[in-house]
Write a protein that holds these residues in place. Structure first.
Motif, short mmCIF file in Angstrom:
data_model
loop_
_atom_site.label_atom_id
_atom_site.label_comp_id
_atom_site.label_asym_id
_atom_site.label_seq_id
_atom_site.Cartn_x
_atom_site.Cartn_y
_atom_site.Cartn_z
N GLN A 179 0.82 -1.26 0.02
CA GLN A 179 -0.12 -0.02 -0.06
C GLN A 179 1.02 1.25 0.00
OE1 GLN A 179 -2.13 -1.08 3.55
NE2 GLN A 179 -3.88 -1.48 2.47
N ALA A 180 2.35 1.22 0.02
CA ALA A 180 3.09 2.23 0.17
C ALA A 180 3.86 2.04 -1.40
CB ALA A 180 3.84 2.54 1.42
N ARG A 181 4.64 3.53 -1.62
CA ARG A 181 5.23 3.21 -3.02
C ARG A 181 6.86 3.58 -2.38
NH1 ARG A 181 7.47 6.84 -6.87
NH2 ARG A 181 6.49 8.34 -5.98
N GLN A 182 7.96 2.91 -2.86
CA GLN A 182 8.95 3.45 -2.49
C GLN A 182 9.59 4.39 -3.53
OE1 GLN A 182 12.59 0.69 -1.83
NE2 GLN A 182 13.27 1.52 -3.70
N ILE A 183 10.05 5.55 -2.91
CA ILE A 183 10.29 7.04 -3.50
C ILE A 183 11.49 6.64 -4.54
CG2 ILE A 183 10.43 9.25 -3.59
CD1 ILE A 183 8.52 9.52 -1.28
N SER A 184 12.61 6.92 -3.67
CA SER A 184 13.87 6.79 -4.16
C SER A 184 14.54 5.53 -4.59
CB SER A 184 15.18 7.69 -3.21
OG SER A 184 16.47 7.67 -3.70
N THR A 185 15.01 5.31 -5.64
CA THR A 185 15.85 4.11 -6.19
C THR A 185 17.05 3.94 -5.38
OG1 THR A 185 16.48 4.98 -8.05
CG2 THR A 185 14.43 4.01 -8.17
N ILE A 186 17.58 4.95 -4.88
CA ILE A 186 19.07 4.82 -4.33
C ILE A 186 18.88 5.37 -2.62
CG2 ILE A 186 21.36 6.02 -4.14
CD1 ILE A 186 20.82 6.62 -7.08
N ARG A 187 19.61 4.87 -1.97
CA ARG A 187 19.70 5.01 -0.49
C ARG A 187 20.75 6.22 -0.11
NH1 ARG A 187 18.48 0.14 3.48
NH2 ARG A 187 19.07 1.76 4.88
N PHE A 188 20.31 7.11 0.67
CA PHE A 188 21.37 8.15 0.86
C PHE A 188 21.52 8.16 2.39
CE2 PHE A 188 19.41 9.35 -2.96
CZ PHE A 188 20.22 10.20 -3.54
N ASP A 189 21.85 6.81 2.99
CA ASP A 189 22.00 6.66 4.48
C ASP A 189 23.40 6.91 5.00
OD1 ASP A 189 23.05 4.72 3.19
OD2 ASP A 189 21.32 3.12 4.31
N ASN A 190 24.24 7.62 4.41
CA ASN A 190 25.49 8.20 4.79
C ASN A 190 25.92 9.38 4.12
OD1 ASN A 190 27.69 7.53 2.63
ND2 ASN A 190 26.53 5.37 2.62
N HIS A 191 26.86 10.28 4.67
CA HIS A 191 27.18 11.52 4.48
C HIS A 191 27.84 11.57 3.23
CE1 HIS A 191 28.03 15.57 4.59
NE2 HIS A 191 29.64 15.54 4.48
N GLN A 192 28.60 10.61 2.77
CA GLN A 192 29.52 10.48 1.52
C GLN A 192 28.51 10.15 0.27
OE1 GLN A 192 32.71 11.07 1.32
NE2 GLN A 192 32.19 11.02 -0.99
#
Length: 316
Positions: A179-192
Protein backbone atom coordinates in the motif's frame (compact mmCIF):
# COMPACT_ATOMS: atom_id res chain seq x y z
CA UNK A 1 19.86 25.13 -4.79
CA UNK A 2 22.94 23.58 -3.14
CA UNK A 3 22.36 20.72 -0.74
CA UNK A 4 22.22 21.76 2.90
CA UNK A 5 22.64 19.83 6.11
CA UNK A 6 19.97 20.87 8.61
CA UNK A 7 20.78 20.64 12.30
CA UNK A 8 17.65 19.90 14.29
CA UNK A 9 18.42 20.82 17.89
CA UNK A 10 16.11 18.69 19.98
CA UNK A 11 16.40 19.34 23.73
CA UNK A 12 17.76 16.34 25.69
CA UNK A 13 14.28 15.55 27.01
CA UNK A 14 12.63 15.73 23.56
CA UNK A 15 12.56 13.19 20.75
CA UNK A 16 10.48 15.07 18.16
CA UNK A 17 9.25 18.42 16.89
CA UNK A 18 6.08 19.44 15.07
CA UNK A 19 6.01 21.99 12.24
CA UNK A 20 3.11 23.46 10.28
CA UNK A 21 2.73 26.01 7.50
CA UNK A 22 -0.23 27.79 5.92
CA UNK A 23 1.16 29.60 2.88
CA UNK A 24 4.94 29.33 2.48
CA UNK A 25 6.83 26.10 3.17
CA UNK A 26 9.83 28.24 4.17
CA UNK A 27 7.82 30.15 6.80
CA UNK A 28 6.68 27.63 9.37
CA UNK A 29 5.52 27.43 12.96
CA UNK A 30 6.85 24.94 15.50
CA UNK A 31 5.18 23.73 18.67
CA UNK A 32 7.14 25.02 21.65
CA UNK A 33 6.60 22.52 24.47
CA UNK A 34 7.79 24.99 27.11
CA UNK A 35 5.07 27.55 26.43
CA UNK A 36 2.50 25.21 24.89
CA UNK A 37 2.12 27.35 21.78
CA UNK A 38 3.21 27.43 18.16
CA UNK A 39 5.87 30.02 17.37
CA UNK A 40 7.19 31.15 13.96
CA UNK A 41 10.55 30.00 12.62
CA UNK A 42 12.40 29.84 9.33
CA UNK A 43 11.67 26.64 7.44
CA UNK A 44 13.93 24.68 5.10
CA UNK A 45 11.33 22.78 3.06
CA UNK A 46 12.07 24.78 -0.08
CA UNK A 47 15.78 23.95 0.05
CA UNK A 48 17.31 20.65 -1.02
CA UNK A 49 18.47 19.47 2.39
CA UNK A 50 18.96 16.49 4.67
CA UNK A 51 19.04 15.76 8.38
CA UNK A 52 19.58 12.78 10.68
CA UNK A 53 15.99 12.75 11.96
CA UNK A 54 13.17 10.74 10.37
CA UNK A 55 10.46 12.95 8.87
CA UNK A 56 6.74 12.55 8.24
CA UNK A 57 5.29 15.28 6.01
CA UNK A 58 1.69 15.78 4.92
CA UNK A 59 1.06 18.37 2.21
CA UNK A 60 -2.54 19.47 2.73
CA UNK A 61 -2.75 21.77 -0.29
CA UNK A 62 -0.53 23.13 -3.03
CA UNK A 63 0.75 22.35 -6.51
CA UNK A 64 4.43 21.98 -7.25
CA UNK A 65 7.40 19.65 -7.45
CA UNK A 66 8.61 17.29 -4.73
CA UNK A 67 12.22 16.12 -4.86
CA UNK A 68 13.13 13.13 -2.68
CA UNK A 69 16.40 11.30 -3.20
CA UNK A 70 16.73 10.73 -6.93
CA UNK A 71 13.03 11.20 -7.75
CA UNK A 72 11.45 14.42 -8.95
CA UNK A 73 7.66 14.28 -8.94
CA UNK A 74 4.94 16.80 -9.60
CA UNK A 75 2.31 16.89 -6.87
CA UNK A 76 -1.10 18.49 -7.15
CA UNK A 77 -4.03 18.83 -4.82
CA UNK A 78 -4.05 17.57 -1.28
CA UNK A 79 -3.08 14.78 1.13
CA UNK A 80 0.40 13.98 -0.17
CA UNK A 81 1.93 11.95 2.68
CA UNK A 82 5.56 10.81 2.75
CA UNK A 83 7.87 9.27 5.35
CA UNK A 84 11.54 10.14 4.82
CA UNK A 85 14.43 8.28 6.43
CA UNK A 86 17.66 9.53 7.97
CA UNK A 87 19.96 11.36 5.55
CA UNK A 88 17.49 11.31 2.65
CA UNK A 89 17.70 14.68 0.82
CA UNK A 90 14.38 16.32 -0.03
CA UNK A 91 12.68 19.58 -0.96
CA UNK A 92 9.36 21.02 -2.15
CA UNK A 93 9.03 23.70 -4.83
CA UNK A 94 5.44 24.96 -4.82
CA UNK A 95 4.01 27.09 -7.62
CA UNK A 96 1.95 29.15 -5.16
CA UNK A 97 0.51 29.00 -1.64
CA UNK A 98 0.60 25.65 0.13
CA UNK A 99 -0.13 24.22 3.54
CA UNK A 100 0.91 21.19 5.52
CA UNK A 101 2.25 19.63 8.68
CA UNK A 102 5.54 17.90 9.42
CA UNK A 103 6.82 15.74 12.29
CA UNK A 104 10.56 15.17 12.66
CA UNK A 105 11.78 12.70 15.27
CA UNK A 106 14.83 10.86 16.53
CA UNK A 107 14.08 7.16 16.18
CA UNK A 108 16.91 6.25 18.57
CA UNK A 109 15.51 8.45 21.35
CA UNK A 110 11.91 7.39 20.89
CA UNK A 111 12.85 3.71 21.18
CA UNK A 112 13.17 4.11 24.95
CA UNK A 113 9.46 4.83 25.31
CA UNK A 114 8.24 1.90 23.21
CA UNK A 115 7.27 -1.64 24.10
CA UNK A 116 9.19 -4.55 22.58
CA UNK A 117 6.54 -4.85 19.88
CA UNK A 118 6.65 -1.10 19.32
CA UNK A 119 10.43 -1.21 18.87
CA UNK A 120 10.08 -3.97 16.29
CA UNK A 121 7.50 -1.96 14.36
CA UNK A 122 9.67 1.17 14.60
CA UNK A 123 12.69 -0.63 13.15
CA UNK A 124 10.55 -1.85 10.24
CA UNK A 125 9.17 1.64 9.58
CA UNK A 126 12.60 3.31 9.67
CA UNK A 127 14.05 0.68 7.35
CA UNK A 128 11.21 1.15 4.85
CA UNK A 129 11.65 4.93 5.04
CA UNK A 130 15.35 4.78 4.13
CA UNK A 131 14.42 5.34 0.47
CA UNK A 132 11.33 7.36 1.34
CA UNK A 133 7.80 5.99 1.15
CA UNK A 134 4.72 7.61 -0.34
CA UNK A 135 1.37 6.50 1.05
CA UNK A 136 -1.88 7.15 -0.86
CA UNK A 137 -4.50 8.96 1.23
CA UNK A 138 -6.98 6.08 1.02
CA UNK A 139 -4.56 3.84 2.95
CA UNK A 140 -3.61 6.32 5.68
CA UNK A 141 -6.77 8.15 6.73
CA UNK A 142 -6.04 7.49 10.42
CA UNK A 143 -2.50 8.89 10.10
CA UNK A 144 -3.79 11.99 8.32
CA UNK A 145 -6.33 12.60 11.09
CA UNK A 146 -3.60 12.40 13.74
CA UNK A 147 -1.33 14.77 11.81
CA UNK A 148 -4.14 17.26 11.34
CA UNK A 149 -4.91 17.04 15.03
CA UNK A 150 -1.29 17.70 15.97
CA UNK A 151 -1.23 20.78 13.74
CA UNK A 152 -4.65 22.17 14.62
CA UNK A 153 -4.78 21.62 18.37
CA UNK A 154 -2.39 22.52 21.14
CA UNK A 155 -2.27 19.49 23.46
CA UNK A 156 -2.80 20.11 27.16
CA UNK A 157 0.57 18.58 28.02
CA UNK A 158 3.69 17.06 26.51
CA UNK A 159 2.66 13.51 27.35
CA UNK A 160 -0.50 13.91 25.29
CA UNK A 161 1.54 15.02 22.28
CA UNK A 162 3.97 12.15 22.77
CA UNK A 163 1.07 9.72 22.94
CA UNK A 164 -0.34 11.02 19.67
CA UNK A 165 3.07 10.63 18.03
CA UNK A 166 3.35 7.01 19.20
CA UNK A 167 -0.14 6.38 17.82
CA UNK A 168 0.88 7.97 14.51
CA UNK A 169 3.97 5.79 14.20
CA UNK A 170 1.92 2.72 14.99
CA UNK A 171 -0.60 3.44 12.25
CA UNK A 172 2.14 4.09 9.70
CA UNK A 173 4.04 0.94 10.66
CA UNK A 174 0.87 -1.13 10.21
CA UNK A 175 0.36 -0.03 6.60
CA UNK A 176 1.04 -2.95 4.29
CA UNK A 177 4.13 -2.78 2.09
CA UNK A 178 2.01 -3.07 -1.06
CA UNK A 179 0.00 0.00 0.00
CA UNK A 180 3.07 2.25 0.05
CA UNK A 181 5.39 3.21 -2.80
CA UNK A 182 9.15 3.44 -2.47
CA UNK A 183 10.24 6.88 -3.67
CA UNK A 184 14.00 6.93 -4.26
CA UNK A 185 15.73 4.06 -6.00
CA UNK A 186 18.98 4.96 -4.22
CA UNK A 187 19.72 5.05 -0.51
CA UNK A 188 21.32 8.14 1.00
CA UNK A 189 22.01 6.82 4.48
CA UNK A 190 25.55 8.09 4.85
CA UNK A 191 27.15 11.48 4.38
CA UNK A 192 29.42 10.42 1.54
CA UNK A 193 26.45 9.30 -0.56
CA UNK A 194 25.01 12.79 -0.25
CA UNK A 195 28.27 14.58 -1.03
CA UNK A 196 28.59 12.58 -4.26
CA UNK A 197 25.37 14.15 -5.53
CA UNK A 198 26.18 17.80 -4.88
CA UNK A 199 27.57 18.42 -8.37
CA UNK A 200 24.51 16.88 -9.97
CA UNK A 201 22.29 19.07 -7.83
CA UNK A 202 24.06 22.11 -9.27
CA UNK A 203 22.74 20.96 -12.61
CA UNK A 204 19.23 20.50 -11.25
CA UNK A 205 19.30 24.00 -9.82
CA UNK A 206 20.62 25.47 -13.06
CA UNK A 207 17.87 23.77 -15.09
CA UNK A 208 15.22 25.06 -12.67
CA UNK A 209 16.48 28.59 -13.29
CA UNK A 210 17.02 28.34 -17.06
CA UNK A 211 14.29 25.95 -18.26
CA UNK A 212 12.75 28.75 -20.35
CA UNK A 213 15.91 29.18 -22.44
CA UNK A 214 17.51 27.12 -25.20
CA UNK A 215 19.38 24.77 -22.85
CA UNK A 216 22.47 23.13 -24.29
CA UNK A 217 24.19 20.17 -22.66
CA UNK A 218 27.62 21.75 -23.13
CA UNK A 219 26.63 24.62 -20.84
CA UNK A 220 25.96 22.12 -18.06
CA UNK A 221 29.17 20.19 -18.73
CA UNK A 222 31.10 23.44 -18.35
CA UNK A 223 29.22 24.20 -15.13
CA UNK A 224 30.12 20.92 -13.40
CA UNK A 225 33.41 20.42 -15.27
CA UNK A 226 32.65 16.88 -16.39
CA UNK A 227 32.97 14.96 -19.60
CA UNK A 228 29.78 13.97 -21.39
CA UNK A 229 30.34 10.30 -20.54
CA UNK A 230 30.87 10.96 -16.82
CA UNK A 231 27.92 13.32 -16.63
CA UNK A 232 25.64 10.89 -18.47
CA UNK A 233 26.56 8.21 -15.95
CA UNK A 234 25.98 10.29 -12.81
CA UNK A 235 22.96 12.45 -13.69
CA UNK A 236 20.43 9.59 -14.02
CA UNK A 237 21.62 8.23 -10.66
CA UNK A 238 20.71 11.53 -9.05
CA UNK A 239 17.41 12.25 -10.81
CA UNK A 240 16.22 8.87 -12.05
CA UNK A 241 15.98 10.13 -15.64
CA UNK A 242 18.25 11.35 -18.41
CA UNK A 243 19.26 14.99 -18.83
CA UNK A 244 16.79 15.65 -21.66
CA UNK A 245 13.98 13.87 -19.82
CA UNK A 246 14.56 15.97 -16.71
CA UNK A 247 14.56 19.21 -18.72
CA UNK A 248 11.23 18.21 -20.26
CA UNK A 249 9.78 17.34 -16.84
CA UNK A 250 10.70 20.75 -15.45
CA UNK A 251 9.34 22.55 -18.50
CA UNK A 252 6.05 20.64 -18.49
CA UNK A 253 5.67 21.19 -14.74
CA UNK A 254 5.95 24.94 -15.24
CA UNK A 255 3.69 24.80 -18.28
CA UNK A 256 1.10 23.01 -16.13
CA UNK A 257 1.29 25.81 -13.59
CA UNK A 258 0.71 28.43 -16.29
CA UNK A 259 -2.20 26.47 -17.73
CA UNK A 260 -3.78 26.44 -14.27
CA UNK A 261 -3.11 30.03 -13.27
CA UNK A 262 -3.24 32.08 -16.49
CA UNK A 263 -5.42 32.50 -19.57
CA UNK A 264 -2.45 32.76 -21.91
CA UNK A 265 -2.74 30.93 -25.23
CA UNK A 266 -1.15 27.49 -25.26
CA UNK A 267 1.30 28.58 -27.95
CA UNK A 268 2.56 31.39 -25.70
CA UNK A 269 2.95 29.03 -22.75
CA UNK A 270 4.92 26.62 -24.94
CA UNK A 271 7.47 29.27 -25.87
CA UNK A 272 7.58 30.69 -22.33
CA UNK A 273 8.63 27.29 -20.99
CA UNK A 274 11.47 26.71 -23.42
CA UNK A 275 9.88 24.84 -26.32
CA UNK A 276 10.88 25.99 -29.77
CA UNK A 277 7.72 24.79 -31.51
CA UNK A 278 4.14 24.04 -30.53
CA UNK A 279 3.93 20.53 -31.97
CA UNK A 280 6.89 19.37 -29.89
CA UNK A 281 5.33 20.91 -26.78
CA UNK A 282 1.99 19.17 -27.43
CA UNK A 283 3.70 15.83 -28.02
CA UNK A 284 5.80 15.93 -24.84
CA UNK A 285 2.93 17.28 -22.73
CA UNK A 286 0.69 14.42 -23.86
CA UNK A 287 3.45 11.90 -23.14
CA UNK A 288 4.07 13.14 -19.59
CA UNK A 289 0.54 14.13 -18.58
CA UNK A 290 -1.56 11.67 -20.54
CA UNK A 291 -3.77 14.45 -21.91
CA UNK A 292 -3.34 17.39 -24.26
CA UNK A 293 -2.61 20.88 -22.86
CA UNK A 294 -6.13 22.10 -23.69
CA UNK A 295 -7.75 19.10 -22.01
CA UNK A 296 -5.49 19.53 -18.98
CA UNK A 297 -6.57 23.16 -18.62
CA UNK A 298 -10.24 22.17 -18.80
CA UNK A 299 -9.82 19.38 -16.24
CA UNK A 300 -7.96 21.63 -13.81
CA UNK A 301 -10.59 24.33 -14.15
CA UNK A 302 -13.33 21.82 -13.33
CA UNK A 303 -11.34 20.33 -10.44
CA UNK A 304 -10.73 23.70 -8.79
CA UNK A 305 -14.42 24.57 -9.04
CA UNK A 306 -15.22 21.37 -7.15
CA UNK A 307 -12.72 22.01 -4.33
CA UNK A 308 -13.76 23.62 -1.01
CA UNK A 309 -12.92 27.37 -0.78
CA UNK A 310 -9.90 26.84 1.50
CA UNK A 311 -8.11 23.55 1.81
CA UNK A 312 -5.79 24.87 4.53
CA UNK A 313 -8.57 25.61 7.02
CA UNK A 314 -8.13 22.18 8.58
CA UNK A 315 -4.72 23.05 10.01
CA UNK A 316 -5.31 26.63 11.00
Amino acid sequence: MPINYETIDLPPSECFRILRWNADVNQVETLDAKIGQFRPMQGTGGQWHWHYEVEITLVESGNGVRVVGNETKEIAGDSDLVVLGRGLPHSWDFHGPSSGVCVQFSDTRIMNSLTDLGRTEMVKLVERAANGIEIPARFCEASIRILRGLAANIPTNHLETHGQLIQLLGTLASIHTQQARQISTIRFDNHQSIVNYVEMQKTVNWIMEHYDTDIQLQEVLDLVQMSKATFSRHFPKCTGVSFSQFVNQVRISNASRLLQTTLEPISVIAYRTGFSNLSNFNRIFLKLKGVSPSTYRQLEKARHKALPPTKSDSIR
